[in-house]
Design an enzyme around this catalytic site. Sequence first.
Site, PDB file in Angstrom:
ATOM      1  N   HIS A 128     -17.031  27.405 -16.890  1.00 23.57           N
ATOM      2  CA  HIS A 128     -15.686  27.781 -16.454  1.00 23.57           C
ATOM      3  C   HIS A 128     -15.685  28.094 -14.964  1.00 23.57           C
ATOM      4  O   HIS A 128     -16.523  28.862 -14.481  1.00 23.57           O
ATOM      5  CB  HIS A 128     -15.180  29.006 -17.220  1.00 23.57           C
ATOM      6  CG  HIS A 128     -13.881  29.533 -16.677  1.00 23.57           C
ATOM      7  ND1 HIS A 128     -13.740  30.801 -16.171  1.00 23.57           N
ATOM      8  CD2 HIS A 128     -12.673  28.934 -16.547  1.00 23.57           C
ATOM      9  CE1 HIS A 128     -12.497  30.979 -15.755  1.00 23.57           C
ATOM     10  NE2 HIS A 128     -11.828  29.863 -15.961  1.00 23.57           N
ATOM     11  N   SER A 129     -14.780  27.476 -14.226  1.00 23.83           N
ATOM     12  CA  SER A 129     -14.580  27.747 -12.808  1.00 23.83           C
ATOM     13  C   SER A 129     -15.897  27.596 -12.043  1.00 23.83           C
ATOM     14  O   SER A 129     -16.467  26.507 -12.016  1.00 23.83           O
ATOM     15  CB  SER A 129     -13.978  29.144 -12.636  1.00 23.83           C
ATOM     16  OG  SER A 129     -13.484  29.334 -11.331  1.00 23.83           O
ATOM     17  N   MET A 130     -16.433  28.656 -11.437  1.00 20.43           N
ATOM     18  CA  MET A 130     -17.686  28.511 -10.694  1.00 20.43           C
ATOM     19  C   MET A 130     -18.803  27.998 -11.587  1.00 20.43           C
ATOM     20  O   MET A 130     -19.656  27.217 -11.149  1.00 20.43           O
ATOM     21  CB  MET A 130     -18.097  29.846 -10.072  1.00 20.43           C
ATOM     22  CG  MET A 130     -19.335  29.750  -9.181  1.00 20.43           C
ATOM     23  SD  MET A 130     -19.909  31.350  -8.570  1.00 20.43           S
ATOM     24  CE  MET A 130     -20.719  32.001 -10.050  1.00 20.43           C
TER      25      MET A 130
END
Length: 264
Positions: A128-130
Amino acid sequence: MASVGNIENGSHCQSPKKKLKSDISGHSQINWKEVEVETNWGTLRGKQCGSGPRRVLGFHGWLDNANTFDLIAPLLPDDVTFLSLDLPGHGDSDHFPTSFIYDGRGYVGAIKKAVTNLGWDKFIYLGHSMGAVVGIMYTSIFPEDVEAFISIDILKPWSTSCEKYPSSFKKYFTQYFDNEKKCKYPPLVYDAEELVKKTMEGTNSLDDRGARIILERGAKKSEDGKGLILKRDLRAKNYFIGFLTFEAWQEMAKSIHCPILLIK
């Protein structure tokens, strides 16, 4: 930062017999087993549910922790073993030693050491994301490890032109050294409800429930017991994403040949 998913019940990762409640959230972690993975610099920690033959390894976003996937883990198929790990400097994982730099390369190296020590020679990467940015890097560098790649909230990371490299890296290191100095100061102590509010305001993506789930693993009681302090390494606040050119990301993407699921 975000805790993804929105479910009320699920399957194999749940067990009504085991419920742990946090002082800050009242959120139940159901049938999770805490996991520790040793590396040559420290310990990565996380939690695991399920015992199926298919392995899914989850990595959270910037300044989040392994609780990110709490609301979707119960929806995973019965044939899955799901392990959600705190990246270095996040959640319950050890902080990088002095002079280590928090960036994508450091995270990729930590993950490779972890999967090697776990004996996971093939797994599905969920980021998720980073964590998804790191997943793009990991899957392109070690494609033989990844059966499939699932990216939540990241299609392609930001790019930086070569001309901006000197100024971008100078800004990064200036902030990094400043955070190193701040690490020597006593940590800020927050009232629980104040910290929930600040977490929501700082992300613009978490609701009250999501903030409490993240803080359940991301904060701990202060020494005097009168408040909460954040557990993450202050040095990890430096945002490294964008330190590759568009052409470099293109070349990395070309080396990814496994099935990919992108979720926005």
